[in-house]
Write an enzyme that holds these catalytic residues in place. Structure first.
Site, PDB file in Angstrom:
ATOM      1  N   SER A 135       0.856  -1.176   0.000  1.00  0.00           N
ATOM      2  CA  SER A 135       0.000   0.000   0.000  1.00  0.00           C
ATOM      3  C   SER A 135       0.894   1.228   0.000  1.00  0.00           C
ATOM      4  O   SER A 135       1.608   1.474   0.970  1.00  0.00           O
ATOM      5  CB  SER A 135      -0.887  -0.031   1.258  1.00  0.00           C
ATOM      6  OG  SER A 135      -1.562   1.192   1.417  1.00  0.00           O
ATOM      7  N   LYS A 161      -1.134  -1.041  -4.433  1.00  0.00           N
ATOM      8  CA  LYS A 161      -2.310  -0.238  -4.095  1.00  0.00           C
ATOM      9  C   LYS A 161      -1.850   1.197  -3.898  1.00  0.00           C
ATOM     10  O   LYS A 161      -0.919   1.458  -3.139  1.00  0.00           O
ATOM     11  CB  LYS A 161      -2.937  -0.819  -2.819  1.00  0.00           C
ATOM     12  CG  LYS A 161      -3.773   0.114  -1.979  1.00  0.00           C
ATOM     13  CD  LYS A 161      -4.537  -0.673  -0.919  1.00  0.00           C
ATOM     14  CE  LYS A 161      -4.587   0.046   0.411  1.00  0.00           C
ATOM     15  NZ  LYS A 161      -5.267  -0.753   1.448  1.00  0.00           N
ATOM     16  N   LYS A 163      -2.869   5.041  -2.752  1.00  0.00           N
ATOM     17  CA  LYS A 163      -3.835   5.879  -2.050  1.00  0.00           C
ATOM     18  C   LYS A 163      -4.247   7.003  -2.993  1.00  0.00           C
ATOM     19  O   LYS A 163      -3.383   7.616  -3.644  1.00  0.00           O
ATOM     20  CB  LYS A 163      -3.205   6.454  -0.776  1.00  0.00           C
ATOM     21  CG  LYS A 163      -2.898   5.394   0.272  1.00  0.00           C
ATOM     22  CD  LYS A 163      -4.172   4.843   0.895  1.00  0.00           C
ATOM     23  CE  LYS A 163      -3.856   3.901   2.053  1.00  0.00           C
ATOM     24  NZ  LYS A 163      -5.078   3.380   2.675  1.00  0.00           N
ATOM     25  N   ASP A 188      -7.049   3.041  -3.199  1.00  0.00           N
ATOM     26  CA  ASP A 188      -7.749   3.131  -1.907  1.00  0.00           C
ATOM     27  C   ASP A 188      -8.029   4.598  -1.591  1.00  0.00           C
ATOM     28  O   ASP A 188      -7.105   5.390  -1.406  1.00  0.00           O
ATOM     29  CB  ASP A 188      -6.893   2.501  -0.807  1.00  0.00           C
ATOM     30  CG  ASP A 188      -7.624   2.421   0.531  1.00  0.00           C
ATOM     31  OD1 ASP A 188      -8.777   2.892   0.612  1.00  0.00           O
ATOM     32  OD2 ASP A 188      -7.039   1.874   1.489  1.00  0.00           O
ATOM     33  N   GLU A 213     -10.951   0.692  -3.436  1.00  0.00           N
ATOM     34  CA  GLU A 213     -11.234   0.454  -2.018  1.00  0.00           C
ATOM     35  C   GLU A 213     -11.907   1.671  -1.380  1.00  0.00           C
ATOM     36  O   GLU A 213     -11.421   2.795  -1.501  1.00  0.00           O
ATOM     37  CB  GLU A 213      -9.899   0.137  -1.329  1.00  0.00           C
ATOM     38  CG  GLU A 213     -10.006  -0.402   0.078  1.00  0.00           C
ATOM     39  CD  GLU A 213      -8.627  -0.804   0.616  1.00  0.00           C
ATOM     40  OE1 GLU A 213      -7.717  -1.115  -0.184  1.00  0.00           O
ATOM     41  OE2 GLU A 213      -8.459  -0.792   1.844  1.00  0.00           O
ATOM     42  N   ASP A 238     -13.652  -1.504   3.073  1.00  0.00           N
ATOM     43  CA  ASP A 238     -12.693  -1.565   4.183  1.00  0.00           C
ATOM     44  C   ASP A 238     -13.376  -0.952   5.420  1.00  0.00           C
ATOM     45  O   ASP A 238     -14.019  -1.676   6.207  1.00  0.00           O
ATOM     46  CB  ASP A 238     -11.406  -0.820   3.798  1.00  0.00           C
ATOM     47  CG  ASP A 238     -10.393  -0.695   4.930  1.00  0.00           C
ATOM     48  OD1 ASP A 238     -10.663  -1.181   6.042  1.00  0.00           O
ATOM     49  OD2 ASP A 238      -9.313  -0.088   4.728  1.00  0.00           O
ATOM     50  N   LYS A 262      -9.835  -6.926   8.035  1.00  0.00           N
ATOM     51  CA  LYS A 262      -8.847  -6.586   9.066  1.00  0.00           C
ATOM     52  C   LYS A 262      -9.435  -7.097  10.370  1.00  0.00           C
ATOM     53  O   LYS A 262     -10.459  -6.576  10.827  1.00  0.00           O
ATOM     54  CB  LYS A 262      -8.662  -5.067   9.163  1.00  0.00           C
ATOM     55  CG  LYS A 262      -8.062  -4.412   7.925  1.00  0.00           C
ATOM     56  CD  LYS A 262      -7.991  -2.895   8.056  1.00  0.00           C
ATOM     57  CE  LYS A 262      -7.393  -2.265   6.806  1.00  0.00           C
ATOM     58  NZ  LYS A 262      -7.472  -0.786   6.809  1.00  0.00           N
ATOM     59  N   GLY A 290      -4.170  -4.116   6.268  1.00  0.00           N
ATOM     60  CA  GLY A 290      -3.111  -3.759   7.212  1.00  0.00           C
ATOM     61  C   GLY A 290      -3.404  -2.398   7.803  1.00  0.00           C
ATOM     62  O   GLY A 290      -4.135  -1.604   7.211  1.00  0.00           O
TER      63      GLY A 290
END
Ligand code: OSB
Ligand code: MG
Length: 368
Positions: A135, A161, A163, A188, A213, A238, A262, A290
């Site tokens: 990420s 991934k 952000k 994400d 995400e 998420d 998670k 995570g």
């Protein structure tokens, strides 16, 4: 298993990188660490809540209060036959899944150690290595992003991934897609968009993302379902998935076609097993999320990620990415995109106590 005593600590651990998301910048982690003692064994749990409620509502201080003043006094001295009994004892208290997860997961570790088995076996896992992705936070420029993507692909990470947030989305993803046409790429948003951003989100459909995400509200299901009906790209939930009940509703609404699981966001391993079963029955692929965990939280995540339903690479990258020094003795390092699950009873990692001592800000011993 009787929990005889507990030690609660707050640690501060500097991150090796500046981690920028749509909700803020992290340069260190403030970690609630719990040690449970019983029958000569020790179980470990790590909180994932931050000091400020920027991801979900829970905070380190709120969780510290609940654990120290409410949950631990209720659990200490009790003979709990299994982790379900512990979850049952905490059921009267509403919400606060992250705080509950700290003690629930520590107890799972203790319970597995009591059985002399690795946690993954107790949870019903089917593999001993876990596929990992990475990420990557928001970088200063597109060029920095391309360099970071290339570095992590070379290191063997199996999914990248990025952000994103409004204004830092299509262009950077397009550049990465053009430079790495074959990469498994995801984005994400950490709840940075509204339904009014639909045209902007629709543009992402052409980029061949594996999923997007949590684009919308941190507690939302309905708008995600409406958005999913308009997008080809699967939405991955998420933030919104805080319980098996929420997962059931997400499935029914088709609010997301992929789940980031998670355990700490769900209240622990027990609730995670329920979500795993629901997702499997509904054909929803899972991957292990995570929260920039140190060695204790990461080890827990790795054990759970050995279950059959985790079919996509998880955010369980190498500890050396995050920390100069980890809080556990064992090196949790991926090789060619695969992370070995720590061996030995329970979560299979042991605290590096002198180091833990050095990074401890606060400590409290609680006994029955
Ligand atoms: O949304 O998945 C998230 C980190 C902190 C809070 C939320 C998230 C993340 C990450 C990092 O994406 C995952 C990791 O490397 O641990
Ligand atoms: Mg996320």
């Amino acid at each position: 298993m009787r929990i005889e005593a507990a030690e609660l600590r707050i640690l501060e651990l500097p991150l090796k990188f500046r981690f920028e998301t749509s909700f803020g910048v992290q340069t260190k982690r403030t970690i609630l660490l719990l040690r449970l003692f019983g029958e000569g064994l020790e179980g470990l749990g790590e909180g994932v809540m931050e000091r400020l409620p920027l991801y979900r509502e829970e905070t380190v201080e709120g969780a510290r209060y609940l654990l120290e003043e409410v949950f631990l006094p209720r659990l200490l001295g009790q003979d709990l036959p299994n982790p379900e009994a512990l979850a049952e004892a905490l059921r009267p208290f509403r919400g606060n899944p992250m705080a509950k997860a700290v003690v629930e997961m520590a107890f799972y570790d203790l319970f597995a150690k009591g059985l002399g088995k690795p946690l993954w076996q107790v949870l019903g896992g089917v593999r001993t290595r876990v596929e990992v992705g990475v990420s990557l936070g928001i970088q200063p420029t597109v060029e920095d992003t391309l360099r970071a993507v290339e570095k992590h692909l070379q290191e063997g990470y199996r999914r990248i991934k990025l952000k994103i947030k409004p204004g830092w989305d299509y262009e950077v993803l397009k550049a990465v897609r053009q430079a790495f046409p074959e990469a498994t790429l995801t984005a994400d948003a950490n709840s940075a968009y509204r339904m009014a951003d639909l045209p902007r989100l629709e543009r992402l459909d052409e980029l061949g993302l594996d999923y997007i995400e949590q684009p919308l509200g941190y507690d939302d299901l309905l708008d995600h379902a409406r958005l999913q009906a308009r997008l080809k790209t699967p939405i991955c939930l998420d933030e919104s998935l805080t319980s098996a009940e929420k997962a059931r509703k997400a499935i029914e609404l088709r609010a997301g076609l992929v789940f980031n699981l998670k355990p700490a966001r769900l209240g622990g391993h027990g609730e995670s097993l329920k979500v795993h079963a629901l997702a499997e029955a509904a054909g929803i692929p899972l991957w292990m999320g995570g929260m920039l965990e140190a060695g204790v939280g990461r080890a827990h995540n790795l054990h759970l990620a050995t279950l059959r339903g985790f079919t996509k690479p998880g955010d369980v990258s190498s500890a050396s990415r995050y920390w100069e020094e980890d809080i556990v003795e064992e090196a949790l390092e991926a090789e060619e995109g695969l992370m070995p699950v720590p061996e030995g009873p329970g979560i299979g990692v042991t605290l590096k106590l002198p180091f833990v001592e050095r990074v401890t800000l606060w400590r409290r011993y609680v006994s029955a």
